[in-house]
Scaffold this motif. Structure first.
Motif, mmCIF file in Angstrom:
data_model
loop_
_atom_site.group_PDB
_atom_site.id
_atom_site.type_symbol
_atom_site.label_atom_id
_atom_site.label_comp_id
_atom_site.label_asym_id
_atom_site.label_seq_id
_atom_site.Cartn_x
_atom_site.Cartn_y
_atom_site.Cartn_z
ATOM 1 N N GLY A 1 -4.424 -1.424 -16.668
ATOM 2 C CA GLY A 1 -3.063 -0.930 -16.800
ATOM 3 C C GLY A 1 -2.705 0.184 -15.845
ATOM 4 O O GLY A 1 -1.618 0.769 -15.961
ATOM 5 N N GLY A 2 -3.591 0.507 -14.901
ATOM 6 C CA GLY A 2 -3.316 1.594 -13.975
ATOM 7 C C GLY A 2 -2.427 1.180 -12.811
ATOM 8 O O GLY A 2 -1.919 0.060 -12.737
ATOM 9 N N GLN A 3 -2.237 2.104 -11.906
ATOM 10 C CA GLN A 3 -1.411 1.860 -10.732
ATOM 11 C C GLN A 3 -2.133 0.931 -9.750
ATOM 12 O O GLN A 3 -3.348 1.046 -9.559
ATOM 13 C CB GLN A 3 -1.077 3.165 -10.024
ATOM 14 N N VAL A 4 -1.378 0.023 -9.140
ATOM 15 C CA VAL A 4 -1.900 -0.842 -8.085
ATOM 16 C C VAL A 4 -1.047 -0.584 -6.843
ATOM 17 O O VAL A 4 0.009 -1.190 -6.666
ATOM 18 C CB VAL A 4 -1.838 -2.332 -8.476
ATOM 19 N N PRO A 5 -1.477 0.336 -5.996
ATOM 20 C CA PRO A 5 -0.640 0.712 -4.846
ATOM 21 C C PRO A 5 -0.473 -0.435 -3.855
ATOM 22 O O PRO A 5 -1.353 -1.274 -3.684
ATOM 23 C CB PRO A 5 -1.419 1.874 -4.214
ATOM 24 N N ILE A 6 0.690 -0.457 -3.234
ATOM 25 C CA ILE A 6 0.979 -1.455 -2.206
ATOM 26 C C ILE A 6 1.087 -0.723 -0.870
ATOM 27 O O ILE A 6 2.095 -0.090 -0.569
ATOM 28 C CB ILE A 6 2.277 -2.221 -2.517
ATOM 29 N N GLU A 7 0.015 -0.782 -0.105
ATOM 30 C CA GLU A 7 -0.043 -0.061 1.167
ATOM 31 C C GLU A 7 0.017 -0.988 2.377
ATOM 32 O O GLU A 7 0.347 -0.565 3.474
ATOM 33 C CB GLU A 7 -1.323 0.774 1.234
ATOM 34 N N SER A 8 -0.352 -2.250 2.178
ATOM 35 C CA SER A 8 -0.424 -3.174 3.308
ATOM 36 C C SER A 8 0.125 -4.531 2.885
ATOM 37 O O SER A 8 -0.384 -5.134 1.939
ATOM 38 C CB SER A 8 -1.872 -3.308 3.802
ATOM 39 N N ARG A 9 1.176 -5.013 3.575
ATOM 40 C CA ARG A 9 1.787 -6.296 3.264
ATOM 41 C C ARG A 9 1.663 -7.236 4.458
ATOM 42 O O ARG A 9 1.806 -6.803 5.609
ATOM 43 C CB ARG A 9 3.274 -6.147 2.931
ATOM 44 N N VAL A 10 1.452 -8.518 4.177
ATOM 45 C CA VAL A 10 1.496 -9.554 5.214
ATOM 46 C C VAL A 10 2.237 -10.749 4.619
ATOM 47 O O VAL A 10 2.309 -10.911 3.402
ATOM 48 C CB VAL A 10 0.086 -9.990 5.679
ATOM 49 N N ASN A 11 2.818 -11.588 5.476
ATOM 50 C CA ASN A 11 3.542 -12.759 4.971
ATOM 51 C C ASN A 11 2.797 -14.057 5.241
ATOM 52 O O ASN A 11 3.377 -15.139 5.161
ATOM 53 C CB ASN A 11 4.953 -12.815 5.571
ATOM 54 N N SER A 12 1.504 -13.950 5.562
ATOM 55 C CA SER A 12 0.677 -15.130 5.813
ATOM 56 C C SER A 12 -0.694 -14.904 5.186
ATOM 57 O O SER A 12 -1.332 -13.869 5.426
ATOM 58 C CB SER A 12 0.530 -15.382 7.310
ATOM 59 N N TYR A 13 -1.138 -15.883 4.398
ATOM 60 C CA TYR A 13 -2.449 -15.752 3.769
ATOM 61 C C TYR A 13 -3.557 -15.760 4.813
ATOM 62 O O TYR A 13 -4.574 -15.081 4.658
ATOM 63 C CB TYR A 13 -2.656 -16.882 2.755
#
Length: 301
Positions: free
Chosen positions: A215-227
């Motif tokens: 239930g803790g925080q899951v930070p979003i630091e790096s995004r990509v649009n391709s697996y």
């Protein structure tokens, strides 16, 4: 003077109506037909005027078919399906047995392309076109079927279950060695590579953690649009990717990526072969479809 032998209204109005009735949405029909919703509405009004009846009940959040609309849609749907089957047969003869199969770029690279190569060895007379894209296959009538995680929203498409995968964190050998036996809190503190896909059916990091009760925080630091990019970054030690164990099996077997235990969850959805019903596919398309299903059952992919 009779306007046509079959006394039909303009086919553009029938095409617009069929798409809107199938989607129960003028907007989605417009996307499929590559026109504006206003153009779809104009065509349907013209058809209703021609038939002197109302085909749709307009509602605040969409439309429903009237009784006349349901009758016309059933007739058009079955007729278009029969036409599609005949066209597929003609194209198959003219193209020397061509099949077009779609998938995401990662699925194509990791297991569809090797499966197609093995298929060619058995049936070299069949030409297979692969379409790889990391967005939904909405406007590709040239695709016989495609591989999809989760079911498509279009109820007219046939769905053949392939397999259900397991989701595991993966990283480079060095990072995986450092995180061996790590807790969920430890994993959440790492750089997580998030897949920002147009297809919302893919499980995300926050969903994965929630399934494990974190239930803790899951930070979003790096995004990509391709697996494929996500896996490449993980291979280079740039963070953790959410691995689909069966999908990335070749990379796990080669040691390019290493799973980080002990946390894993079954994928909420299955992978499917999605496309036209078998009776609308060419002989070549049915042969490739059967081959892919057999490969999955035998564990080759």
């Amino acid at each position: 003077m009779s306007r046509r032998h079959y006394n039909l209204p303009p086919l553009t109005t029938l095409s617009a109506f069929e798409a809107a009735a199938r989607h129960l949405s003028f907007k989605n029909a417009a996307e499929e037909l590559s026109v504006t919703p206003g153009a779809v509405s104009h065509q349907i009004k013209a058809l209703e005027g021609d038939l002197d009846t109302t085909l749709f009940q307009r509602k605040h959040r969409g439309v429903d078919l009237t009784e006349d609309g349901k009758a016309l849609y059933e007739a058009l749907s079955s007729s278009f399906s029969r036409i599609s089957k005949v066209l597929a047969s003609i194209r198959d003869r003219k193209s020397g047995g061509k099949v077009t199969v779609g998938s995401t770029i990662a699925v194509a690279a990791l297991w569809l392309s090797p499966a197609v190569i093995r298929f060619w060895r058995e049936m070299p007379e069949v030409n297979v076109d692969q379409i790889s894209q990391d967005r939904p296959f909405r406007d590709r009538p040239d695709v016989d079927f495609f591989i999809r995680y989760g079911q498509d929203a279009d109820p007219s498409l046939s769905h053949t279950p392939l397999f259900r995968d397991h989701l595991i964190p993966v990283a480079s050998p060095e990072v995986a060695d450092r995180l061996a036996g790590a807790s969920l809190e430890d994993l959440a503190a790492e750089r997580l590579i998030h897949l920002d896909s147009e297809d919302r059916s893919w499980t995300t990091w926050p969903e994965w953690f929630r399934q494990l009760g974190y239930g803790g925080q899951v930070p979003i630091e790096s995004r990509v649009n391709s697996y494929s990019v996500a896996l490449q970054l993980a291979r280079k030690g740039a963070g953790l990717a959410l691995g689909w164990r069966r999908l990335i099996l070749p990379m796990l077997q080669s040691g390019k990526l290493v799973p980080i235990g002990p946390h894993h969850v079954p994928a909420p959805n299955q992978f499917y072969l999605v496309g036209r019903p078998d009776d609308e596919l060419s002989d070549s398309a049915r042969a490739l479809k059967a081959w892919i299903i057999q490969e999955v059952q035998e564990g080759s992919v």
